[in-house]
Design an enzyme around this catalytic site. Structure first.
Site, PDB file in Angstrom:
ATOM      1  N   ARG A 130      29.835  44.907  43.300  1.00 57.58           N
ATOM      2  CA  ARG A 130      29.999  43.399  42.952  1.00 57.58           C
ATOM      3  C   ARG A 130      28.997  42.673  43.214  1.00 57.58           C
ATOM      4  NH1 ARG A 130      35.875  40.616  43.307  1.00 57.58           N
ATOM      5  NH2 ARG A 130      36.116  42.161  41.217  1.00 57.58           N
TER       6      ARG A 130
ATOM      7  N   HIS B 101      32.736  42.053  33.536  1.00 58.43           N
ATOM      8  CA  HIS B 101      33.923  42.620  34.365  1.00 58.43           C
ATOM      9  C   HIS B 101      34.591  43.970  33.778  1.00 58.43           C
ATOM     10  CE1 HIS B 101      36.166  43.506  37.839  1.00 58.43           C
ATOM     11  NE2 HIS B 101      37.032  42.104  37.719  1.00 58.43           N
TER      12      HIS B 101
ATOM     13  N   GLN C 176      38.002  45.500  34.761  1.00 57.75           N
ATOM     14  CA  GLN C 176      39.277  44.848  34.643  1.00 57.75           C
ATOM     15  C   GLN C 176      39.728  44.880  33.386  1.00 57.75           C
ATOM     16  OE1 GLN C 176      40.987  42.528  36.978  1.00 57.75           O
ATOM     17  NE2 GLN C 176      42.230  42.819  35.169  1.00 57.75           N
TER      18      GLN C 176
ATOM     19  N   ASP D   5      41.926  32.904  32.956  1.00 55.99           N
ATOM     20  CA  ASP D   5      41.121  33.064  34.215  1.00 55.99           C
ATOM     21  C   ASP D   5      40.786  31.706  34.922  1.00 55.99           C
ATOM     22  OD1 ASP D   5      39.746  34.382  36.176  1.00 55.99           O
ATOM     23  OD2 ASP D   5      37.907  34.690  34.947  1.00 55.99           O
TER      24      ASP D   5
ATOM     25  N   CYS E  96      43.551  37.983  35.376  1.00 50.58           N
ATOM     26  CA  CYS E  96      42.940  39.176  35.850  1.00 50.58           C
ATOM     27  C   CYS E  96      43.265  39.056  37.254  1.00 50.58           C
ATOM     28  CB  CYS E  96      41.510  39.166  35.576  1.00 50.58           C
ATOM     29  SG  CYS E  96      40.614  37.519  36.155  1.00 50.58           S
TER      30      CYS E  96
ATOM     31  N   ARG F 162      44.676  48.766  37.596  1.00 51.77           N
ATOM     32  CA  ARG F 162      43.268  48.719  38.098  1.00 51.77           C
ATOM     33  C   ARG F 162      43.134  50.120  38.762  1.00 51.77           C
ATOM     34  NH1 ARG F 162      40.192  44.096  39.132  1.00 51.77           N
ATOM     35  NH2 ARG F 162      38.434  45.740  39.469  1.00 51.77           N
TER      36      ARG F 162
HETATM   37  N1  NVA Z   1      35.881  34.928  36.503  1.00 56.20           N
HETATM   38  C1  NVA Z   1      36.552  35.196  37.927  1.00 56.20           C
HETATM   39  C2  NVA Z   1      37.136  36.705  37.940  1.00 56.20           C
HETATM   40  C3  NVA Z   1      37.480  37.200  39.222  1.00 56.20           C
HETATM   41  C4  NVA Z   1      37.965  38.412  39.199  1.00 56.20           C
HETATM   42  C5  NVA Z   1      35.298  35.146  38.794  1.00 56.20           C
HETATM   43  O1  NVA Z   1      34.099  35.799  38.559  1.00 56.20           O
HETATM   44  O2  NVA Z   1      35.258  34.854  39.817  1.00 56.20           O
HETATM   45  N1   CP Z   2      40.589  40.957  39.380  1.00 53.14           N
HETATM   46  C1   CP Z   2      39.656  41.232  40.138  1.00 53.14           C
HETATM   47  O1   CP Z   2      38.817  41.793  40.050  1.00 53.14           O
HETATM   48  O2   CP Z   2      40.501  40.769  41.487  1.00 53.14           O
HETATM   49  P1   CP Z   2      39.684  40.835  42.864  1.00 53.14           P
HETATM   50  O3   CP Z   2      38.344  39.780  42.638  1.00 53.14           O
HETATM   51  O4   CP Z   2      40.624  40.358  44.050  1.00 53.14           O
HETATM   52  O5   CP Z   2      38.910  42.109  42.915  1.00 53.14           O
END
Ligand code: NVA
Ligand code: CP
Length: 310
Positions: free
Chosen positions: A108, A135, A138, A230, A270, A298
């Site tokens: 990540r 992502h 997800q 989101d 998500c 997930r």
């Molecule tokens: N768009 C959000 C998704 C989190 C799972 C982010 O990147 O923070």
């Molecule tokens: N939806 C998702 O990826 O959640 P986290 O940021 O908690 O991993």
């Protein structure tokens, strides 16, 4: 025919074939059944997964770690801040080293190109656990969840309200591959990346899917089977929060908006949610919401991915 996905990187849904996506979905279904029946299944006994996190996570970290353990393997949490990466060791050298110890690596991070570079130098499969651009895990889980609820995906309309971000991009890629209509509804200046839009439209032209970019939330939710939202401020964008809350206020998923949608519309997110911003308590805790089924899936879908590629 079963696809051999062993060794495959999962970086973008755009790079997966329809057959590979179907195989992930089918395997997820089998693994979820085994899990519910309490049946032990250890195809990854003796295998290990490294999980590099440069950003926070609740769901991704726990579902990958528990998933690997349930498959008989071992998962290691690697905070990017504690790796030598932080002190200037290159991505290429980190990838060459870690892939000597590990059987798979989940990452990540911010810059999407960093995962692409890592995968180039890693001899073991790499899984995208979120970048600023995409992502995929997800959205593969979301497609599985929608299939559980609606069975046939083809022709379903998803109205995504909010930022044209990593979630919007992966939804466009996933929906296009599955022949769905994905309508991304964002305020001016926050539309999805034009190159992602072009590629998703190319995929949609092969499957009968459709990608629509618009800016009117009331129009977007009409005839939608699913409303998706989101956070308005993704990880890394915190400096823009104030401006974003102002720009996105019309795009909140609330009861007034739901009244304009189909009676059986499903609401997805998500997570994490910023309750009171992109979605109200009433909607996220209401009868249309399937957000915690999404979150659970997930686990099952990522187990399928790991079992197939490691
Ligand atoms: N768009 C959000 C998704 C989190 C799972 C982010 O990147 O923070
Ligand atoms: N939806 C998702 O990826 O959640 P986290 O940021 O908690 O991993």
């Amino acid at each position: 025919m079963a696809q051999d996905m062993n060794g495959k990187d999962i970086i973008s849904i755009h790079e997966l074939s329809r057959e590979e996506i179907d195989q992930i979905l089918y395997t997820s279904h089998v693994l979820k059944m085994k899990n519910k029946l309490g049946e032990l299944y250890h195809p990854l006994k003796g295998k290990s997964l490294g999980m590099i996190f440069q950003k926070s996570s609740t769901r991704t970290r726990v579902s990958f770690e528990v998933g690997m353990w349930q498959l008989g393997g071992y998962a290691l949490f690697l905070s990017a801040n504690d790796l030598q990466l932080k002190r200037g060791e290159t991505i290429a050298d980190t990838a060459r080293n870690l892939s000597r110890y590990l059987d798979g690596i989940m990452i990540r991070t911010y810059n999407h190109q960093d995962i692409v570079d890592f995968a180039e130098y890693s001899s073991k499969p790499v899984i995208n656990g979120l970048t600023d651009l995409l992502h995929p895990c997800q959205v593969l889980s979301d497609i599985f969840t929608i299939q559980e609820k609606k069975q046939d995906l083809k022709g379903l309309k998803v109205a995504y309200l909010g930022d044209g971000n990593n979630m919007a991009h992966s939804l466009m890629f996933g929906g296009a591959k599955m022949g769905m209509e994905i309508s991304i509804c964002s305020p001016s200046g926050f539309e999805p990346d034009p190159e992602i839009t072009r590629l998703a439209r190319l995929d949609a032209s092969q499957t009968g899917g459709k990608i629509v970019i618009e800016d009117d939330p009331y129009r977007a939710v009409q005839e939608a089977d699913i409303i998706y939202t989101d956070v308005w401020t993704s990880m890394g964008m915190e400096g823009e929060e104030e401006k974003r809350v102002e720009s996105f206020s019309r795009y909140q998923v609330n009861s007034a908006l739901l009244e304009k949608a189909k009676d059986n519309v499903l609401v997805m997110h998500c997570l994490p949610a910023h309750r009171g911003e992109e979605i109200t308590d009433e909607v996220i805790d209401g009868p249309h919401s399937i957000v915690f089924d999404q979150a659970e899936n997930r686990l099952h879908v990522q187990k399928a991915i790991m079992a197939l590629i490691i």
